[in-house]
Design a protein around this motif. Sequence first.
Motif, PDB file in Angstrom:
ATOM      1  N   ARG A 168      50.994  19.753  34.728  1.00 36.53           N
ATOM      2  CA  ARG A 168      50.683  19.502  36.134  1.00 36.53           C
ATOM      3  C   ARG A 168      49.821  20.613  36.713  1.00 36.53           C
ATOM      4  O   ARG A 168      48.803  20.363  37.367  1.00 36.53           O
ATOM      5  CB  ARG A 168      51.987  19.364  36.934  1.00 36.53           C
ATOM      6  CG  ARG A 168      51.781  19.106  38.424  1.00 36.53           C
ATOM      7  CD  ARG A 168      53.098  18.646  39.056  1.00 36.53           C
ATOM      8  NE  ARG A 168      54.089  19.698  39.054  1.00 36.53           N
ATOM      9  CZ  ARG A 168      54.340  20.513  40.098  1.00 36.53           C
ATOM     10  NH1 ARG A 168      53.654  20.371  41.198  1.00 36.53           N
ATOM     11  NH2 ARG A 168      55.273  21.427  40.026  1.00 36.53           N
ATOM     12  N   TRP A 169      50.186  21.879  36.478  1.00 36.36           N
ATOM     13  CA  TRP A 169      49.428  22.989  37.031  1.00 36.36           C
ATOM     14  C   TRP A 169      48.103  23.197  36.313  1.00 36.36           C
ATOM     15  O   TRP A 169      47.121  23.652  36.917  1.00 36.36           O
ATOM     16  CB  TRP A 169      50.274  24.266  37.011  1.00 36.36           C
ATOM     17  CG  TRP A 169      51.224  24.273  38.186  1.00 36.36           C
ATOM     18  CD1 TRP A 169      52.518  23.864  38.202  1.00 36.36           C
ATOM     19  CD2 TRP A 169      50.902  24.655  39.514  1.00 36.36           C
ATOM     20  NE1 TRP A 169      53.050  23.963  39.445  1.00 36.36           N
ATOM     21  CE2 TRP A 169      52.080  24.466  40.283  1.00 36.36           C
ATOM     22  CE3 TRP A 169      49.768  25.138  40.141  1.00 36.36           C
ATOM     23  CZ2 TRP A 169      52.131  24.746  41.642  1.00 36.36           C
ATOM     24  CZ3 TRP A 169      49.817  25.435  41.493  1.00 36.36           C
ATOM     25  CH2 TRP A 169      50.986  25.231  42.230  1.00 36.36           C
ATOM     26  N   LEU A 170      48.049  22.887  35.031  1.00 40.77           N
ATOM     27  CA  LEU A 170      46.750  22.929  34.353  1.00 40.77           C
ATOM     28  C   LEU A 170      45.784  21.914  34.967  1.00 40.77           C
ATOM     29  O   LEU A 170      44.586  22.166  35.096  1.00 40.77           O
ATOM     30  CB  LEU A 170      46.932  22.662  32.858  1.00 40.77           C
ATOM     31  CG  LEU A 170      47.568  23.802  32.053  1.00 40.77           C
ATOM     32  CD1 LEU A 170      47.805  23.356  30.611  1.00 40.77           C
ATOM     33  CD2 LEU A 170      46.686  25.050  32.087  1.00 40.77           C
ATOM     34  N   GLY A 171      46.322  20.766  35.383  1.00 41.62           N
ATOM     35  CA  GLY A 171      45.494  19.763  36.053  1.00 41.62           C
ATOM     36  C   GLY A 171      45.006  20.261  37.405  1.00 41.62           C
ATOM     37  O   GLY A 171      43.836  20.072  37.778  1.00 41.62           O
ATOM     38  N   TYR A 172      45.916  20.941  38.167  1.00 43.13           N
ATOM     39  CA  TYR A 172      45.506  21.509  39.449  1.00 43.13           C
ATOM     40  C   TYR A 172      44.387  22.540  39.254  1.00 43.13           C
ATOM     41  O   TYR A 172      43.411  22.590  40.025  1.00 43.13           O
ATOM     42  CB  TYR A 172      46.698  22.184  40.127  1.00 43.13           C
ATOM     43  CG  TYR A 172      47.756  21.245  40.645  1.00 43.13           C
ATOM     44  CD1 TYR A 172      47.479  19.896  40.859  1.00 43.13           C
ATOM     45  CD2 TYR A 172      49.044  21.708  40.934  1.00 43.13           C
ATOM     46  CE1 TYR A 172      48.459  19.038  41.338  1.00 43.13           C
ATOM     47  CE2 TYR A 172      50.026  20.857  41.420  1.00 43.13           C
ATOM     48  CZ  TYR A 172      49.730  19.521  41.607  1.00 43.13           C
ATOM     49  OH  TYR A 172      50.705  18.674  42.087  1.00 43.13           O
ATOM     50  N   ALA A 173      44.529  23.379  38.242  1.00 46.05           N
ATOM     51  CA  ALA A 173      43.531  24.421  37.994  1.00 46.05           C
ATOM     52  C   ALA A 173      42.177  23.806  37.628  1.00 46.05           C
ATOM     53  O   ALA A 173      41.125  24.242  38.103  1.00 46.05           O
ATOM     54  CB  ALA A 173      44.010  25.355  36.884  1.00 46.05           C
ATOM     55  N   ALA A 174      42.206  22.771  36.764  1.00 46.34           N
ATOM     56  CA  ALA A 174      40.949  22.121  36.371  1.00 46.34           C
ATOM     57  C   ALA A 174      40.274  21.474  37.576  1.00 46.34           C
ATOM     58  O   ALA A 174      39.040  21.549  37.734  1.00 46.34           O
ATOM     59  CB  ALA A 174      41.228  21.084  35.286  1.00 46.34           C
ATOM     60  N   LEU A 175      41.063  20.847  38.436  1.00 46.05           N
ATOM     61  CA  LEU A 175      40.499  20.221  39.627  1.00 46.05           C
ATOM     62  C   LEU A 175      39.884  21.264  40.561  1.00 46.05           C
ATOM     63  O   LEU A 175      38.815  21.050  41.146  1.00 46.05           O
ATOM     64  CB  LEU A 175      41.605  19.441  40.351  1.00 46.05           C
ATOM     65  CG  LEU A 175      41.170  18.620  41.569  1.00 46.05           C
ATOM     66  CD1 LEU A 175      40.157  17.559  41.165  1.00 46.05           C
ATOM     67  CD2 LEU A 175      42.376  17.969  42.238  1.00 46.05           C
ATOM     68  N   THR A 176      40.542  22.431  40.683  1.00 41.74           N
ATOM     69  CA  THR A 176      40.022  23.502  41.529  1.00 41.74           C
ATOM     70  C   THR A 176      38.698  24.037  40.987  1.00 41.74           C
ATOM     71  O   THR A 176      37.748  24.266  41.737  1.00 41.74           O
ATOM     72  CB  THR A 176      41.051  24.635  41.640  1.00 41.74           C
ATOM     73  OG1 THR A 176      42.269  24.119  42.187  1.00 41.74           O
ATOM     74  CG2 THR A 176      40.539  25.755  42.531  1.00 41.74           C
ATOM     75  N   VAL A 177      38.648  24.231  39.663  1.00 42.20           N
ATOM     76  CA  VAL A 177      37.408  24.730  39.037  1.00 42.20           C
ATOM     77  C   VAL A 177      36.268  23.735  39.266  1.00 42.20           C
ATOM     78  O   VAL A 177      35.149  24.106  39.643  1.00 42.20           O
ATOM     79  CB  VAL A 177      37.619  24.975  37.538  1.00 42.20           C
ATOM     80  CG1 VAL A 177      36.287  25.232  36.837  1.00 42.20           C
ATOM     81  CG2 VAL A 177      38.565  26.148  37.323  1.00 42.20           C
TER      82      VAL A 177
END
Length: 268
Positions: A9-18
């Motif tokens: 879930r947090w890896l997805g948040y990070a990718a979306l932020t990048v």
Amino acid sequence: MYRFLLSPRWLGYAALTVLASALMVLAGVWQYERYAQRTASNARVAAAEATVPAPVAAVLPVPGAAAGAVGAAPPAARQWARVTATGRYDAAHQVLVRGRNRDGARGFEVLTPLRLPGGAGLLVDRGWIAAVGGDARARPAVPPPPPGEVTVVGRVAPPESGAGPVDRVDGRPEVRRISPAHLAPLLPYPTFGAYLLRDADSPDPGGDPLAAVESPRQRTWQNAGYVVQWWLFAVMTWVGFVWLVRREAHAPPRPAPPSPAPAPAPAR
């Protein structure tokens, strides 16, 4: 404390932020390039307007000799340069340019050919005049051009894009965009491929109500504002992500779910 960042879930948040921040940075870079281009364009216009007026034949390609012929459009390096041209105004082939606003008022620009001694014509934008009663289609009484031989000082304007066919309003020609190529067939002589924004006539008859048309200037402040806006959004995206991470890391531990009650022993 931050091991949760490795969860899907947090890896997805990070990718979306990048991804979001990268797109915002690129949008800011594009707006900065537009800002630089428009600033350079304004600088070229200002430099051209500061030049000493030269004879029009030394700046613009002379058109052919056939009636209705049109000369080549000026290269970018010669646009907005100041020139002089001596001839006689041809009021019989005057054209009004509609849909021209000035300080919020609707009006027309008056386009009058100047017949040069060599036989060619040069379209001269003599200036702007307000429409009657604010009605964009109501033609005003246009003052006649100066009679006799005059010397015009003006700036070389390139053909406007999006020009269409010439309209007839009460039998008189009218256009929305200025293009010598579209107007040349109306004239019984060859025409230069650019037109002049008039600054002055010599001799000056005085009392001319037409307002001089300014050279176009690009609005660079809008692009500069968009640069700051997009890059601020990119920073705010990361600020929001860091805030969510810290909130997750410092959140109180969730209580463990209650253990199921033991099943009652079977009766004997």
